[in-house]
Design an enzyme around this catalytic site. Sequence first.
Site, PDB file in Angstrom:
ATOM      1  N   ASP A  71      40.673  46.509  33.416  1.00  0.00           N
ATOM      2  CA  ASP A  71      40.846  45.198  33.841  1.00  0.00           C
ATOM      3  C   ASP A  71      39.542  44.460  33.433  1.00  0.00           C
ATOM      4  O   ASP A  71      38.870  44.689  32.226  1.00  0.00           O
ATOM      5  CB  ASP A  71      40.812  45.385  35.507  1.00  0.00           C
ATOM      6  CG  ASP A  71      41.785  44.281  36.009  1.00  0.00           C
ATOM      7  OD1 ASP A  71      41.242  43.083  35.750  1.00  0.00           O
ATOM      8  OD2 ASP A  71      42.859  44.534  36.464  1.00  0.00           O
ATOM      9  N   HIS A 105      38.739  39.919  38.992  1.00  0.00           N
ATOM     10  CA  HIS A 105      40.081  40.258  39.000  1.00  0.00           C
ATOM     11  C   HIS A 105      40.165  41.766  39.278  1.00  0.00           C
ATOM     12  O   HIS A 105      40.757  42.662  40.096  1.00  0.00           O
ATOM     13  CB  HIS A 105      40.913  40.100  37.845  1.00  0.00           C
ATOM     14  CG  HIS A 105      42.332  40.230  37.823  1.00  0.00           C
ATOM     15  ND1 HIS A 105      42.831  41.288  37.205  1.00  0.00           N
ATOM     16  CD2 HIS A 105      43.360  39.552  38.045  1.00  0.00           C
ATOM     17  CE1 HIS A 105      44.026  41.291  37.389  1.00  0.00           C
ATOM     18  NE2 HIS A 105      44.422  40.252  37.759  1.00  0.00           N
ATOM     19  N   SER A 289      49.838  41.473  39.809  1.00  0.00           N
ATOM     20  CA  SER A 289      48.896  42.341  39.418  1.00  0.00           C
ATOM     21  C   SER A 289      48.353  43.216  40.655  1.00  0.00           C
ATOM     22  O   SER A 289      48.368  44.420  40.551  1.00  0.00           O
ATOM     23  CB  SER A 289      47.625  41.459  38.957  1.00  0.00           C
ATOM     24  OG  SER A 289      47.438  41.096  37.738  1.00  0.00           O
TER      25      SER A 289
END
Length: 354
Positions: A71, A105, A289
């Site tokens: 990620d 994120h 996600s």
Amino acid sequence: MPYPFLALCALAITSAFLLSGCLATPGQPGVEPAVFETPEYHAQRGLAVVKASALYARGGTGQDVTVALIDSGLDASLEEFEGRLSDPGFDYVENRPGTIDRVGHGTQMAGILAANKDHQGMHGIAFNARLIPFRFGDDNEPFFFDSEIAQSWQSGFDKGARLFNNSWANAIPATEINEARYNQVMPDALAVARKLVADGAVFVFPTGNELKREPLAEPGLPVALPELEKGWIAVVALRSDGSAINAKSNYCGVAAAWCIAVPGGDAGAQAGLLTVGKDGRYMQTAGTSPAAALVSGALAALQSLYPQLGPQQVREHLLATTNRTGIYANSEAYGRGLMDLEAASRRVPGPMVD
């Protein structure tokens, strides 16, 4: 809501395989799911929807299971991740061991997956699992970072991870991908994925957030390469309460056979899933996600309950025990159905081959 504890088997098991048709599980006799249904548990609303407390009551918390997180990185100094890393991982943006997270994120996904159960904020679905974080590319299309993704997968596997959370996908419809085209886009990653699936790994991908009836390239890749299916899961995102697909998720579509539905949150105030931001504060996140991270964590928690099984057997068991009633019978949208950890931890996995 409490679920009664069901003992899976009263026989003593002396091996990793079936005796008299029953597989041993490391349950916690007398522990009720309600014990785990704390304010911290309910703060992350997706946990109750997938009945995670029933899995915890039977001993499935992610203990001794490692997940690779590919990620935007992770700030391992945050309190929610104290003790949660099995390895510092690697930052392919700054080309050094360990990671930072400028975008946030990766940290959000790590929170959904494995944030500590510490009576603060929320906790991850596999709060005892370990993570190996890898950072690539931040906001750019994954295909620009094919080599970095491939190296992350291989490094994670070499360091003990067999579950790989990939809360990203290339913006190419799965229906437009064939082996030759994907080999042009992601040749290094494809080669490593084939190798690691053959070696028992499981890859988790989101279907994408374009409100389309088909998933993006990676979640649908086994359409073009069927040998990947045994090590693949695509994830569709539901509203936080699990009542329907959310306002941005792509459908399972052609990936229906290896696709599962879980809460991913939705747009709007307090409509997302609670997780940890890059500054350590709690925040809402929404989309496919976090839904993918929820599934990766569920696999880790279930793996800790069934250590006798390989990760791909755990994957198939998770898919085989979904809730397919009502709207979840629509395989185009919801694939194999709504993830149900009460059923997955209660129902004995199918026979294994010695």
